[in-house]
Design an enzyme around this catalytic site. Structure first.
Site, PDB file in Angstrom:
ATOM      1  N   GLU A   1     -51.530  18.356  37.790  1.00 37.62           N
ATOM      2  CA  GLU A   1     -50.498  17.598  37.095  1.00 37.62           C
ATOM      3  C   GLU A   1     -49.995  16.595  38.129  1.00 37.62           C
ATOM      4  O   GLU A   1     -49.238  16.959  39.036  1.00 37.62           O
ATOM      5  CB  GLU A   1     -49.371  18.521  36.624  1.00 37.62           C
ATOM      6  CG  GLU A   1     -48.302  17.788  35.832  1.00 37.62           C
ATOM      7  CD  GLU A   1     -47.158  18.691  35.402  1.00 37.62           C
ATOM      8  OE1 GLU A   1     -46.592  18.433  34.326  1.00 37.62           O
ATOM      9  OE2 GLU A   1     -46.819  19.644  36.136  1.00 37.62           O
TER      10      GLU A   1
ATOM     11  N   ASP B   1     -49.325  23.043  38.537  1.00 37.91           N
ATOM     12  CA  ASP B   1     -48.059  22.496  38.065  1.00 37.91           C
ATOM     13  C   ASP B   1     -47.456  21.597  39.146  1.00 37.91           C
ATOM     14  O   ASP B   1     -47.419  21.976  40.327  1.00 37.91           O
ATOM     15  CB  ASP B   1     -47.109  23.654  37.734  1.00 37.91           C
ATOM     16  CG  ASP B   1     -45.803  23.191  37.142  1.00 37.91           C
ATOM     17  OD1 ASP B   1     -45.802  22.780  35.974  1.00 37.91           O
ATOM     18  OD2 ASP B   1     -44.782  23.252  37.853  1.00 37.91           O
TER      19      ASP B   1
END
Length: 446
Positions: free
Chosen positions: A141, A105
């Site tokens: 990401e 993330d």
């Protein structure tokens, strides 16, 4: 609550059960921030242990936190003890829980050094030299909200990345936006303009249409605007740039024409996703048209807005599921749709609706496209296609498409999103093929 009655052993048993079924497990991990927030947040752990080591703070005023994550704080992975903690954690999940990889993330955070993002920073180097972690699947990401935070294409070899350019371009193309054909062509072929660098491979591009943040696929074709009122922030939360279209009416409708268009567009998106080179990522529920009722920021909802419910699916959902399974099986069986390298000798030709080769000035004149892929190394293999022809028409109206005279032999219409029941139909190459509005067609050499 994910443990079950056996605690952490239950997680390990779950991973083993998935492995027995031939399914790998990718763990979504968040090493970029903690729940301690900024200087006004609670002291739960790292603040009390060693605040200035675990968090990035403003150089001229260490009381205040650098907030490159948007959550109040940023974990300082350039500190050796913090980096050790992250690496120990990752190794634990691989060695003891047997996961197959990770999705990071806000992964740009992990590559941040005091001077900014560095693809040769301490975290990336530690992963590369680790005999355990360098062998698992690594997906970043590739963005955060800090300076220079957008790093699509900037991660080192060995990493895959969420490719939001694929998402945005594909949405624009099927919505019928002008001047999208050149970008769409690059995304279909694995985004080599982004990833064909430093020895990276087509799989580095994780192609997606929807994710846990944003509209679902169903809502992408059902709403022009977000509808986040239930989140309690006066509809101010969530992304405003969704590149969506409702085709005549906002939200659910009984208009058969609008519903038919929406279903066709879902098939167009799904077929494009699984026929594109790169790594396809499908949001859970998109295969049967799950809706969040226009809410594009459902993380805060524990309600029907965010639940994924497979029970009692209506017939229209089953039709979409059947189509999705078919297109996945097609991709899995035919290697021409999942190349391992840009150096595999694949022949690529682009055509216009007149059957001629696409010229530079054609790319911005229209977005109806024909794509021929050929792999001579696949010839003669039983059941394996060495030549395919894909036609794309994002416009509302039907387009007569002249089938280009490539090689010898007949073309078989394997799939059309205009009518998914049509499969294996030989076509007359002497006549133009009527490419229905808002549809794509897949042909194989007969």
């Amino acid at each position: 609550r994910y443990y079950g009655p056996r605690g952490i052993q239950g997680f390990r048993d779950m991973v083993r059960a998935f492995h027995d079924a031939g399914i790998e497990v990718i763990l979504d991990v968040v090493y970029n921030h903690t729940a301690e927030g900024n200087e006004l947040g609670p002291t739960l752990s790292f603040k009390g242990i060693d605040n200035f080591s675990y968090y990035r703070t403003l150089p001229d005023n260490h009381r205040y936190y650098i907030n490159d994550t948007g959550t109040g704080n940023t974990v300082n992975t350039s500190h050796p003890r913090v980096l050790q903690m992250v690496m120990d954690s990752l190794r634990y999940w691989v060695e003891h829980m047997h996961v197959d990889g990770f999705r990071f993330d806000l992964g740009t955070i992990l590559g941040r050094e005091p001077e900014g993002f560095d693809q040769r920073g301490g975290f990336f180097d530690a992963i590369t030299q680790c005999p355990i972690l360098s062998r698992v699947k690594l997906i970043g990401e590739p963005w955060d909200i800090g300076p220079g935070g957008y790093q699509v294409g900037g991660f080192p070899p060995g990493w895959a990345e969420w490719n939001d350019k694929y998402r945005d371009t594909t949405r624009e193309y099927w919505k019928g936006d002008q001047n999208t054909a050149p970008d769409f062509a690059a995304r279909l072929l694995g985004s080599g303009d982004i990833y064909d660098l430093r020895g990276r491979r087509p799989w580095a591009s994780v192609n997606f249409l929807a994710a846990h943040d944003g509209f679902t696929l169903n809502d992408l074709v059902s709403y022009n605007e977000k509808h986040n009122e239930a989140n309690g922030e006066d509809n101010n939360d969530g992304h405003n740039d969704n590149r969506s279209y409702n085709y005549g009416e906002e939200g659910p409708t009984e208009d058969e024409g609008i519903n038919a268009t929406r279903e066709r567009q879902k098939r167009n998106f799904l077929a494009t996703l699984f026929l594109s080179h790169g790594t396809p990522m499908l949001l859970a529920g998109d295969e049967f048209g799950r809706s969040q009722m226009g809410n594009n920021n459902g993380y805060c909802q524990d309600s029907e807005i965010s639940w994924v419910q497979w029970e009692d699916l209506p017939e229209t959902n089953e039709q979409l599921r059947s189509f999705t399974k078919h297109i996945i099986a097609l991709r899995q069986k035919q290697p021409i749709f999942h190349r391992e390298s840009w150096r595999d000798g694949m022949e690529v030709n682009w055509f216009n609706a007149g059957g001629g080769y696409q010229q530079p000035d054609h790319w911005l004149e229209g977005t109806t496209l024909g794509l021929h892929l050929g792999r001579r190394d696949l010839e003669g293999q039983k059941g394996i296609w060495s030549d395919v022809l894909l036609l794309f028409n994002p416009f509302e109206g039907q387009v007569p498409f002249k089938i280009p005279p490539l090689n010898k032999g007949k073309w078989i219409l394997e799939l059309t999103t205009a009518d998914p029941s049509i499969r294996g139909q030989e076509i007359d190459q002497e006549e133009d093929f009527d490419l229905e509005g808002r549809s794509l067609a897949v042909f194989r050499r007969g």
